[in-house]
Design a protein around this motif. Sequence first.
Motif, PDB file in Angstrom:
ATOM      1  N   MET A 427       0.842  -1.266  -0.072  1.00  0.00           N
ATOM      2  CA  MET A 427      -0.031   0.063  -0.048  1.00  0.00           C
ATOM      3  C   MET A 427       0.823   1.454  -0.025  1.00  0.00           C
ATOM      4  O   MET A 427       0.590   2.133  -0.663  1.00  0.00           O
ATOM      5  CB  MET A 427      -0.778   0.022   1.136  1.00  0.00           C
ATOM      6  N   ARG A 428       1.986   1.222   0.839  1.00  0.00           N
ATOM      7  CA  ARG A 428       3.050   2.458   0.834  1.00  0.00           C
ATOM      8  C   ARG A 428       3.504   2.628  -0.747  1.00  0.00           C
ATOM      9  O   ARG A 428       3.443   3.778  -1.269  1.00  0.00           O
ATOM     10  CB  ARG A 428       4.071   2.040   1.590  1.00  0.00           C
ATOM     11  N   LEU A 429       3.846   1.598  -1.329  1.00  0.00           N
ATOM     12  CA  LEU A 429       4.415   1.655  -2.833  1.00  0.00           C
ATOM     13  C   LEU A 429       3.503   2.176  -3.675  1.00  0.00           C
ATOM     14  O   LEU A 429       3.568   3.033  -4.688  1.00  0.00           O
ATOM     15  CB  LEU A 429       4.815   0.249  -3.156  1.00  0.00           C
ATOM     16  N   TRP A 430       2.227   1.770  -3.472  1.00  0.00           N
ATOM     17  CA  TRP A 430       1.210   2.113  -4.492  1.00  0.00           C
ATOM     18  C   TRP A 430       0.301   3.602  -3.946  1.00  0.00           C
ATOM     19  O   TRP A 430      -0.758   3.749  -4.257  1.00  0.00           O
ATOM     20  CB  TRP A 430       0.093   1.139  -4.891  1.00  0.00           C
TER      21      TRP A 430
ATOM     22  N   ALA B   4       5.679   2.161 -16.386  1.00  0.00           N
ATOM     23  CA  ALA B   4       5.304   2.731 -15.238  1.00  0.00           C
ATOM     24  C   ALA B   4       3.943   3.035 -14.950  1.00  0.00           C
ATOM     25  O   ALA B   4       3.365   2.877 -13.796  1.00  0.00           O
ATOM     26  CB  ALA B   4       6.103   3.965 -15.206  1.00  0.00           C
ATOM     27  N   ARG B   5       3.155   3.272 -15.824  1.00  0.00           N
ATOM     28  CA  ARG B   5       1.644   3.495 -15.833  1.00  0.00           C
ATOM     29  C   ARG B   5       1.028   1.942 -15.615  1.00  0.00           C
ATOM     30  O   ARG B   5       0.258   2.037 -14.879  1.00  0.00           O
ATOM     31  CB  ARG B   5       1.213   3.969 -17.324  1.00  0.00           C
ATOM     32  N   LEU B   6       1.705   0.816 -16.412  1.00  0.00           N
ATOM     33  CA  LEU B   6       0.974  -0.364 -16.028  1.00  0.00           C
ATOM     34  C   LEU B   6       1.046  -0.774 -14.637  1.00  0.00           C
ATOM     35  O   LEU B   6       0.106  -1.182 -13.926  1.00  0.00           O
ATOM     36  CB  LEU B   6       1.789  -1.282 -16.990  1.00  0.00           C
ATOM     37  N   THR B   7       2.324  -0.403 -14.037  1.00  0.00           N
ATOM     38  CA  THR B   7       2.720  -0.992 -12.587  1.00  0.00           C
ATOM     39  C   THR B   7       1.699  -0.274 -11.600  1.00  0.00           C
ATOM     40  O   THR B   7       1.185  -0.627 -10.733  1.00  0.00           O
ATOM     41  CB  THR B   7       4.040  -0.466 -12.165  1.00  0.00           C
ATOM     42  N   ASP B   8       1.675   1.367 -12.114  1.00  0.00           N
ATOM     43  CA  ASP B   8       0.736   2.033 -11.169  1.00  0.00           C
ATOM     44  C   ASP B   8      -0.578   1.684 -11.220  1.00  0.00           C
ATOM     45  O   ASP B   8      -1.416   1.582 -10.056  1.00  0.00           O
ATOM     46  CB  ASP B   8       0.891   3.537 -11.524  1.00  0.00           C
ATOM     47  N   ALA B   9      -1.067   1.045 -12.194  1.00  0.00           N
ATOM     48  CA  ALA B   9      -2.473   0.561 -12.466  1.00  0.00           C
ATOM     49  C   ALA B   9      -2.721  -0.700 -11.548  1.00  0.00           C
ATOM     50  O   ALA B   9      -3.786  -1.046 -11.369  1.00  0.00           O
ATOM     51  CB  ALA B   9      -2.882   0.282 -13.959  1.00  0.00           C
ATOM     52  N   LEU B  10      -1.780  -1.289 -11.141  1.00  0.00           N
ATOM     53  CA  LEU B  10      -1.880  -2.552 -10.635  1.00  0.00           C
ATOM     54  C   LEU B  10      -2.715  -2.479  -9.163  1.00  0.00           C
ATOM     55  O   LEU B  10      -3.473  -3.230  -8.757  1.00  0.00           O
ATOM     56  CB  LEU B  10      -0.553  -3.521 -10.153  1.00  0.00           C
ATOM     57  N   GLY B  11      -2.358  -1.264  -8.686  1.00  0.00           N
ATOM     58  CA  GLY B  11      -2.981  -1.060  -7.181  1.00  0.00           C
ATOM     59  C   GLY B  11      -4.574  -0.847  -7.324  1.00  0.00           C
ATOM     60  O   GLY B  11      -5.024  -1.769  -6.737  1.00  0.00           O
ATOM     61  N   PRO B  12      -5.200   0.001  -8.200  1.00  0.00           N
ATOM     62  CA  PRO B  12      -6.512   0.067  -8.489  1.00  0.00           C
ATOM     63  C   PRO B  12      -6.981  -1.288  -8.837  1.00  0.00           C
ATOM     64  O   PRO B  12      -8.345  -1.557  -8.566  1.00  0.00           O
ATOM     65  CB  PRO B  12      -6.574   1.317  -9.647  1.00  0.00           C
ATOM     66  N   VAL B  70       5.908   3.816  -9.318  1.00  0.00           N
ATOM     67  CA  VAL B  70       5.892   3.179  -8.127  1.00  0.00           C
ATOM     68  C   VAL B  70       7.103   2.965  -7.666  1.00  0.00           C
ATOM     69  O   VAL B  70       8.036   2.486  -8.500  1.00  0.00           O
ATOM     70  CB  VAL B  70       5.004   1.825  -8.395  1.00  0.00           C
ATOM     71  N   PRO B  71       7.479   3.090  -6.590  1.00  0.00           N
ATOM     72  CA  PRO B  71       9.016   3.000  -6.130  1.00  0.00           C
ATOM     73  C   PRO B  71       9.374   1.666  -6.162  1.00  0.00           C
ATOM     74  O   PRO B  71       8.478   0.774  -5.976  1.00  0.00           O
ATOM     75  CB  PRO B  71       9.104   3.696  -4.702  1.00  0.00           C
ATOM     76  N   ARG B  72      10.563   1.357  -6.286  1.00  0.00           N
ATOM     77  CA  ARG B  72      11.021   0.073  -6.419  1.00  0.00           C
ATOM     78  C   ARG B  72      11.077  -0.512  -5.002  1.00  0.00           C
ATOM     79  O   ARG B  72      11.471  -0.024  -4.103  1.00  0.00           O
ATOM     80  CB  ARG B  72      12.499   0.058  -6.834  1.00  0.00           C
ATOM     81  N   PRO B  73      10.319  -1.869  -4.772  1.00  0.00           N
ATOM     82  CA  PRO B  73      10.586  -2.383  -3.247  1.00  0.00           C
ATOM     83  C   PRO B  73      12.051  -2.693  -2.955  1.00  0.00           C
ATOM     84  O   PRO B  73      12.654  -3.035  -3.618  1.00  0.00           O
ATOM     85  CB  PRO B  73       9.794  -3.498  -3.438  1.00  0.00           C
ATOM     86  N   ASP B  74      12.298  -2.473  -1.577  1.00  0.00           N
ATOM     87  CA  ASP B  74      13.444  -2.960  -0.965  1.00  0.00           C
ATOM     88  C   ASP B  74      13.294  -4.440  -0.776  1.00  0.00           C
ATOM     89  O   ASP B  74      13.044  -4.678   0.294  1.00  0.00           O
ATOM     90  CB  ASP B  74      13.699  -2.122   0.016  1.00  0.00           C
ATOM     91  N   LEU B  75      13.861  -5.336  -1.759  1.00  0.00           N
ATOM     92  CA  LEU B  75      13.344  -6.728  -1.556  1.00  0.00           C
ATOM     93  C   LEU B  75      14.341  -7.117  -0.536  1.00  0.00           C
ATOM     94  O   LEU B  75      13.821  -8.287  -0.080  1.00  0.00           O
ATOM     95  CB  LEU B  75      13.928  -7.359  -2.858  1.00  0.00           C
TER      96      LEU B  75
END
Lengths: 500, 149
Positions: A427-430, B4-12, B70-75
């Motif tokens: 949720m933070r990331l998005w 970027a847009r595609l990744t951002d759309a994953l949340g909604p 969407v920022p890269r997650p800190d894996l």
Amino acid sequence: MELLGNLALGFAAATTLEMLTVCFVGVLLGTFVGVLPGIGPLAAVAMLLPVSFHLPAEAALILLAGVYYGAEYGGSTASILLNIPGTPSASVTALDGFPMAQKGRAGVALVLTAIASFVGGIVGVIVMALLSPALAGFALQFGPAEYFAVMVLGLVAATVVGGRGIVRGLAMVCLGLLLGTIGVDVNSGATRFTGGIPDLRDGIGLVVVAMGLFGVSEVIASIRGNTRHKVSQPLNWRSLMPNREDWMRVPGPALRGSAVGSFFGTLPGAGQTVASFVGYAVEKRISRNKDQFGHGAVEGVVVPESANNAAAQTAFIPTLTLGIPGSTTMALMLGALMIHGITPGPRLITDHPSLFWGLVASFVIGNLMLLVLNIPLVGLWARILRVPNAMLYPIVAVLICLGVYSLRLNLFDVWLTLGFGLLGYAMRLWRFEPAPLLIGFVLGPMIEEYFRRAMLLSRGDPMVFFERSGSATLLGIAVALLIVAGLQPRKLIQRVFRSP
Amino acid sequence: MDKARLTDALGPLALIAIGIAFAAGAWLNLDLGTLRRLGPGALPLGLGLILATLGAIALVQGLLQHAEQVPRPDLHALAAVGVAIATFAVLTERLGLLPAVFGTVLAMTTVIGDVPWLGRLTLALGVAISVWAVFLLGLRLPIRAFGAG
């Protein structure tokens, strides 16, 4: 005087050895987590929830509240010394506090914030003691439709807290409400959305959701931050004492800040951060020392600190009299009350007078303790900033696991907490705020109950919510709030704030 | 459509999916009741549909406005914290609380750089001893320190 009698009752309840100890532990821990930039008051309250279940309801609330307002005191320390706010609302304090520290007046700034915080806290408590009974008396006339409307208003307010846009906030509220339906429905006995897992029959625990969303995800997000902070200035008694001119500049701003803070604290959703910002902006407009703001003006640390501490106290008014949590921390307090079998709402003050007035008295005592703790121990708190993350976060992780596990001795809850931690991180990331989700989760069961009851009483006519003047007004306010939020108040505030 | 847009759309999109899942679950498995006497499925059905709608609006908003990265997650941090909590859950069941605490602390320290192994072991041991003293001796939590149950 009824008020005096009530206060006498409160002080009698709050001055037993147990309550004093609990209050002291609460404010001490609160200052500690407030000072540390890594853990906020929210995560701390979440971590203490399991402990509070083993205490009587009064002690539990005094402890959690102590952590909460104690953190407001501590939050300014890192702001002033490092320009890193320990709590979000202390970010305003950094504007003038850090320049003061750079001029070698860090000690003075810290002492003045402690005093300003004390003034704000006490004013907030007075407002709470005067206003709460009246508000509760008014709310006693509420039927189920009004209760439903009050909670909708609370949820709408919660979406405004997030500041990521109304659509995203409302979506999180819905998600929270839906997660709250998991488990056995108390009305029909039907099992909802458990997927056949017996551990979910009693629903998902509040502690699990709170620890996961706020504790675990916070640890993931900030574990790799600065490992060590440098506080170079030595703090000794001589450098702490404000001079005559400094003292002259405290009373007016402290009282104005307290007034602004008390007002904004009662508004669900506004909270301490807005209170400090508005207080600062107002003071900057009317002050004779305008040009000093941003360069280490004494007023610049006094006003935000008195405002956010006043707001921290008055935030309890809607929480305890109406059952609407104005912020996530308040939602956790409500959760703690409900777990102790106390229904928050207008009956709370009359049904549990020693709980309510004891809490009010504990605020006075706690604020006094904080004043005593903060001024002589400023140097100690500054030193805490040097605790490296390498030690802090592993301990926090253990406390989260242990806290969740100790509640029901159920390891399923630990796995579920991890799940919510991952959800919180995603949720933070998005850019979705966890706060509205949690508030929805807490209010979910109550809102459903009142909705179903109102529909039953109206014989299935949904117009009941708009025909009764009380609920219609409250829903109207909720809609108005949504419209105002649509106009992006944060930008408005920032504009006011930036203008000279 | 760029990445970027595609990744951002994953949340909604996830919100829409969750909303539909709750609504469908309520519709298929739960009694909806009548308007007068609402059943256990009524609220979840309504809320699920509202959530899906809000997700759709957020999706459209995201597509119309400039995409936010969407920022890269800190894996590394994600894995360390995940392993740490999983260690707690697995080891508490198999070996008892104190080995679990030891393992959790050790797993957490792997993500924080420049701490020598001796330091990590000392920290893990210290936390385990403190947990034993505070929670088992002090608060008397009924949890086994060692051994499977």
